[in-house]
Every structure is written in structure tokens, then in C-alpha cells.
Design a protein around this motif. Sequence first.
Motif, PDB file in Angstrom:
ATOM      1  N   ASP A  68      62.653 -72.225 -86.121  1.00 52.51           N
ATOM      2  CA  ASP A  68      62.885 -72.856 -84.817  1.00 52.51           C
ATOM      3  C   ASP A  68      61.603 -72.834 -83.987  1.00 52.51           C
ATOM      4  O   ASP A  68      61.269 -73.826 -83.333  1.00 52.51           O
ATOM      5  CB  ASP A  68      64.023 -72.129 -84.088  1.00 52.51           C
ATOM      6  CG  ASP A  68      64.363 -72.778 -82.764  1.00 52.51           C
ATOM      7  OD1 ASP A  68      64.820 -73.940 -82.770  1.00 52.51           O
ATOM      8  OD2 ASP A  68      64.166 -72.127 -81.717  1.00 52.51           O
ATOM      9  N   LEU A 112      69.082 -70.618 -80.755  1.00 54.50           N
ATOM     10  CA  LEU A 112      69.620 -71.187 -81.986  1.00 54.50           C
ATOM     11  C   LEU A 112      71.026 -71.735 -81.783  1.00 54.50           C
ATOM     12  O   LEU A 112      71.850 -71.128 -81.096  1.00 54.50           O
ATOM     13  CB  LEU A 112      69.651 -70.136 -83.095  1.00 54.50           C
ATOM     14  CG  LEU A 112      68.302 -69.599 -83.551  1.00 54.50           C
ATOM     15  CD1 LEU A 112      68.501 -68.446 -84.527  1.00 54.50           C
ATOM     16  CD2 LEU A 112      67.479 -70.700 -84.195  1.00 54.50           C
ATOM     17  N   GLN A 117      64.384 -78.356 -86.676  1.00 57.13           N
ATOM     18  CA  GLN A 117      65.732 -78.375 -86.135  1.00 57.13           C
ATOM     19  C   GLN A 117      66.590 -77.475 -87.011  1.00 57.13           C
ATOM     20  O   GLN A 117      66.757 -77.743 -88.203  1.00 57.13           O
ATOM     21  CB  GLN A 117      66.303 -79.783 -86.117  1.00 57.13           C
ATOM     22  CG  GLN A 117      65.677 -80.681 -85.082  1.00 57.13           C
ATOM     23  CD  GLN A 117      66.321 -82.040 -85.121  1.00 57.13           C
ATOM     24  OE1 GLN A 117      65.997 -82.840 -85.984  1.00 57.13           O
ATOM     25  NE2 GLN A 117      67.227 -82.285 -84.194  1.00 57.13           N
TER      26      GLN A 117
END
Length: 122
Positions: A27, A51, A32
Motif C-alpha cells: 500500500d 487498508l 491498490q
Amino acid sequence: MKILFFITSLDVGGAERQVLDLAQRLDLQNHQVLIAYLTGAGLLLPADTPLKTIGFHSTKSPVSVLRSFFLLRKIIKNFKPDVVHSHMVHANFLARLVRLVTYIPRLICTAHNTNEGGGGGC
């Protein structure tokens, strides 16, 4: 790159910690990342995590397993990951089943236990 991590639980244990650490690092590198988990409350998730996670709250009943199958399929179709990385026996098994009816460009199955066994590899 779009990466879906799929794991049996996020409550306790080394495998769960490894998945979270890996997801956080990816991340930070602007990938993504989405984490989906079958059971539990996601106790290892930090309160301030950026997240995205989805808990299935699955049980051992056949109806719950079937529901999880279709939920994972829906997540894959909507998120369109480049890679699905499953961890631990139950998540690996379900990911392999979903792959039979859903396009997954790359499926990586990680066993965190040498006793996970089986010859139906990824």
C-alpha cells in the motif's frame, strides 16, 4: 497493481501478521490493496489502518461456505485484481474453487504450515 489478499482469519498468529505487514508495505508503494478474510473479527487490524478490509464472518456450515464462495467471486469481479494471494488452507481451497468459475489473472496460494498438504496446487 491491484492485489487481493485472501486469508482465513486476521485474529492471531504469524501468518496473519505477515499478510498485514506485506499489505501495508505494498500500500505504501501505491499499489491498490484489498484484504478479505473468512472468519473472526479482524483483531490484528490496527484501528488507524488505511487498508481496505472485508470480513466474511463465515462459519463451518455448508450454507456459510457457499455464501463465502459467492462473496469472494463478487469481490474478485468488482475489484478486478491483477493478483489474488490466498493464505492458509481454507482460504487457499476456496480461492482455488472460485478460480474454476471466475477469471483470476494470477493466483498465488501460500501455505504457512507444512501439513497443509494436497496435490491440487495453484
